[in-house]
Design a protein around this motif. Structure first.
Motif: not given
Length: 247
Positions: A70-82
């Motif tokens: 889940l942590y890696k998933q949220e990192q990916l989500r925030e990277a995509n948002s940026r």
């Protein structure tokens, strides 16, 4: 751990904690059910040691794994948002870039029973600012003007940098009176910017062209009309607003 915390926003961490807790609880319940079914096959059912094993095994093995995923998933989500923000944002002013502004205005124009206004803003004598103060200082001026425009138009408006010293503002659900009032507000806001360089004051001003519409319209037609009235404002002496209605 402190470095890891800085990689995610607070809402993202809350999602990780909540989902980790929820999925861990579900895995414990499923473990108890399956363990009981197996124990019933070979004995009278689950006993205390079996219950403890069925509870702690998923917690010790599954919870860390769930948390990491889940942590890696949220990192990916925030990277995509940026990346999305970078792709749609003007690097200098923080406004929408031309492509993002055009796309979002086009989307809003496609909504039924819509009306509003398009303003095209151009900084007066900006070449003189660059020539006298340098391009670095000219960039600072554009930032100051973008900040003044953003404060003046409010959160409901769309603000984009169309190129160079030209900005676009889309005002959804604004009639002629509201559009003219906002146009005068942003003109006044820019005039109030106190630009001082090496002890000398430099006045700033903008010209604003605008077009209001009610009913079906498209970006190209609306922009063309607003841009035409921008040139009328400049021809009339600059530092003024020229506004017309569109069908």
């Amino acid at each position: 751990m402190s470095r890891a915390r800085r990689t995610l926003s607070r809402p993202a961490w809350l999602r990780v904690y909540r989902l980790t807790g929820l999925l861990s609880a579900v895995s414990v319940v499923l473990s108890i059910i399956f363990t009981n079914l197996i124990m019933e096959t070979f004995s009278a059912g689950i006993n205390v040691p079996g219950l403890m094993v069925s509870i702690f095994t998923p917690l010790l093995l599954g919870t860390p794994l769930i948390g990491i995923i889940l942590y890696k998933q949220e990192q990916l989500r925030e990277a995509n948002s940026r990346l999305e923000r970078l792709a749609s944002t003007d690097w200098l002013t923080g406004c929408l870039n031309r492509g993002a502004f055009t796309a979002e205005v086009t989307r809003l124009l496609g909504q039924p029973r819509t009306y509003g206004a398009m303003l095209v803003v151009d900084v007066d004598h900006f070449k003189t600012v660059n020539d006298r103060l340098g391009h670095d200082r000219g960039d600072d001026v554009l930032k100051l003007i973008a900040e003044a425009l953003a404060r003046a138009v409010g959160a409901d408006a769309l603000l984009g940098r169309l190129g160079g010293e030209e900005f676009g503002i889309f005002l959804p659900q604004a009639d002629d009176k509201a559009a003219r009032k906002i146009a005068e507000t942003i003109r006044d806001a820019v005039a109030r910017i106190g630009l001082v360089f090496e002890g000398r004051s430099y006045p700033l001003s903008i010209s604003v062209g605008g077009a209001t519409f009610e009913g079906p319209s498209d970006f190209r037609s609306l922009y063309r009309l607003a841009d035409d009235f921008l040139y009328r404002a400049k021809a009339a002496g600059r530092d003024r607003v020229a506004l017309s209605s569109a069908a």
